[in-house]
Design a protein around this motif. Structure first.
Motif, PDB file in Angstrom:
ATOM      1  N   THR A 108      -5.094  -4.034  -3.018  1.00 25.84           N
ATOM      2  CA  THR A 108      -4.649  -4.377  -1.704  1.00 25.84           C
ATOM      3  C   THR A 108      -2.904  -4.450  -2.106  1.00 25.84           C
ATOM      4  O   THR A 108      -2.552  -4.804  -3.106  1.00 25.84           O
ATOM      5  CB  THR A 108      -4.871  -5.897  -1.492  1.00 25.84           C
ATOM      6  OG1 THR A 108      -6.244  -5.905  -1.428  1.00 25.84           O
ATOM      7  CG2 THR A 108      -4.494  -6.501  -0.253  1.00 25.84           C
ATOM      8  N   LEU A 109      -2.254  -3.850  -1.057  1.00 28.76           N
ATOM      9  CA  LEU A 109      -0.801  -3.822  -1.099  1.00 28.76           C
ATOM     10  C   LEU A 109      -0.362  -5.101  -0.396  1.00 28.76           C
ATOM     11  O   LEU A 109      -0.457  -5.354   0.848  1.00 28.76           O
ATOM     12  CB  LEU A 109      -0.238  -2.471  -0.558  1.00 28.76           C
ATOM     13  CG  LEU A 109       1.324  -2.591  -0.397  1.00 28.76           C
ATOM     14  CD1 LEU A 109       1.916  -2.411  -1.663  1.00 28.76           C
ATOM     15  CD2 LEU A 109       1.671  -1.493   0.605  1.00 28.76           C
ATOM     16  N   THR A 110       0.216  -6.032  -1.276  1.00 31.18           N
ATOM     17  CA  THR A 110       0.481  -7.297  -0.430  1.00 31.18           C
ATOM     18  C   THR A 110       1.885  -7.045  -0.098  1.00 31.18           C
ATOM     19  O   THR A 110       2.888  -6.499  -0.559  1.00 31.18           O
ATOM     20  CB  THR A 110       0.471  -8.679  -1.449  1.00 31.18           C
ATOM     21  OG1 THR A 110       1.431  -8.359  -2.432  1.00 31.18           O
ATOM     22  CG2 THR A 110      -0.774  -8.530  -1.859  1.00 31.18           C
ATOM     23  N   LEU A 111       2.358  -8.217   1.074  1.00 30.33           N
ATOM     24  CA  LEU A 111       4.039  -8.149   1.018  1.00 30.33           C
ATOM     25  C   LEU A 111       4.559  -8.631   0.162  1.00 30.33           C
ATOM     26  O   LEU A 111       5.890  -7.968   0.047  1.00 30.33           O
ATOM     27  CB  LEU A 111       3.739  -9.298   2.556  1.00 30.33           C
ATOM     28  CG  LEU A 111       5.205  -9.328   3.301  1.00 30.33           C
ATOM     29  CD1 LEU A 111       5.458  -8.035   4.107  1.00 30.33           C
ATOM     30  CD2 LEU A 111       4.893 -10.412   4.343  1.00 30.33           C
ATOM     31  N   GLY A 112       4.072  -9.486  -0.522  1.00 31.53           N
ATOM     32  CA  GLY A 112       5.053  -9.958  -1.795  1.00 31.53           C
ATOM     33  C   GLY A 112       5.012  -8.566  -2.697  1.00 31.53           C
ATOM     34  O   GLY A 112       6.281  -8.499  -3.287  1.00 31.53           O
TER      35      GLY A 112
END
Ligand code: ATP
Ligand code: MG
Length: 337
Positions: A124-128
């Protein structure tokens, strides 16, 4: 005269490797006595793509600290800082995020490559994670660093830092110096699999803490031709030295230049086996790593000293960070009463 400052760091995502040494740590070692240094263990940043692996991060914070001590960084001279122990890092990241156009992040070549890697691994590509270049800018700006010794993959981030500094200073008054990058002797060390970068996350590294047998096994398994077009089946086949990972490692760590020239010319002429070139590399790397292993073993038995180093380094940076944040809030006029 006050010394100029350095801020640089590593992510606690695994044990450190030869790429860290040649690309960064070697510079840190030679600079630690000339500059006021803050060496950051960037655990917030590691969370961006390892949120489900807290145990790994916890272990890696210690691994990174031990590796730093093992190569000879001195926590009495430089400050070892745990990023989350100085929450001002998060606060400044938040303010700087507001100054950062989304487009600038989307264009960043290092970030793009790393996002593609995450995607390929179906993570998953997180916003963080997406925001990590901004958090890195905050890291550099909190102690108002002048110099950032890093590997080549980080150069776009330092350029970006300079842009944001100019924007901040133009908008709110002159608060931050414009930091410069300093790239190590080997800008980007290849992985043992021939991929462009040795990396903790790609499982293609020789670690500073690997035992002699592990180093042997990894080197013996290396490919010598990343194109796959020029397989060398026997020692009498003329070999290609350029971009050959085994020779790139020799170039980086073999200090006997006469031996290296001899190996290269015999390789080109088909007068030496891959096996012999690799055996020499195993010896070179193990000689290089031996003193590091010894120092590491000494510090492993001194857990309390390591802990004290991390706590006192973090405290030293916290003091600076609090001062910087007072200035930032003042400059941005986010004080209302
Ligand atoms: P990860 O895969 O978790 O991102 P990493 O191996 O890229 O780990 P970082 O902690 O991101 O390591 O990088 C720390 C520093 O080491 C940076 O300055 C980076 O440029 C440098 N560095 C990392 N790998 C290499 C390499 N293969 N060659 C040269 N420098 C490197
Ligand atoms: Mg990295």
């Amino acid at each position: 005269m006050t010394r100029q400052r350095i801020l640089t760091g590593m992510r606690p995502t695994g044990p450190l490797h030869l790429g860290h040494y040649a690309g960064a740590l070697e510079n840190w070692l030679s600079l630690q006595n000339q500059y006021e240094c803050y060496f950051l263990i960037a655990d917030y940043q590691a969370l961006g793509d390892h949120i489900d692996e807290i145990d790994r991060i916890r272990q890696s914070v210690w691994d990174v600290a031990l590796d730093w001590l093992a190569v000879g960084l001195d926590p009495d001279v430089a400050s070892f800082v745990i990023q989350s122990y100085v929450p001002e890092h998060a606060e400044l990241t938040m303010y700087l995020s507001m100054l950062t156009p989304l487009n600038d992040l989307q264009r960043n070549p290092t970030l793009k490559a790393e996002m593609a890697q995450l995607e390929a691994a179906r993570e998953t590509l997180t916003l963080g994670f997406f925001n990590y270049p901004v958090s890195q800018i905050a890291d550099i700006l909190l102690p108002k660093a002048h110099l950032v010794p890093v590997g080549e993959d980080q150069v776009p981030h330092i350029e970006f830092t300079r842009e944001i500094v100019r924007k901040f200073n133009r908008t709110y008054g002159n608060v931050f110096p414009e930091p410069r990058a300093k790239v190590g002797r080997v800008a980007r060390l290849v992985g043992i699999d021939g991929r462009a970068k040795m990396s903790k996350s790609l499982n293609n590294a020789i670690h500073l803490s690997d035992g002699a047998d592990v180093v042997r096994r990894k080197v013996k398994g290396m490919i010598t031709d990343i194109t796959g077009k020029h397989p060398r089946l026997k020692p009498t086949d003329p070999g290609i030295v350029e971009n050959n990972p085994v020779f790139l490692y020799h170039d980086a760590f073999n200090t006997d230049s006469a031996e290296l020239e001899d190996l290269k010319s015999r390789y080109r002429a088909g007068r030496v086996s891959d096996g012999e070139v690799k055996d020499r590399l195993v010896a070179v790397l193990n000689d290089f790593l031996d003193p590091i292993r010894e120092r590491r073993a000494r510090f492993e038995g001194r857990r309390k000293d390591v802990r004290d180093a991390l706590l006192s380094g973090s405290q030293r940076e916290k003091k600076l960070a609090e001062g910087t944040m007072r200035q930032v809030r003042d400059a941005m006029r986010v004080i209302y009463t």
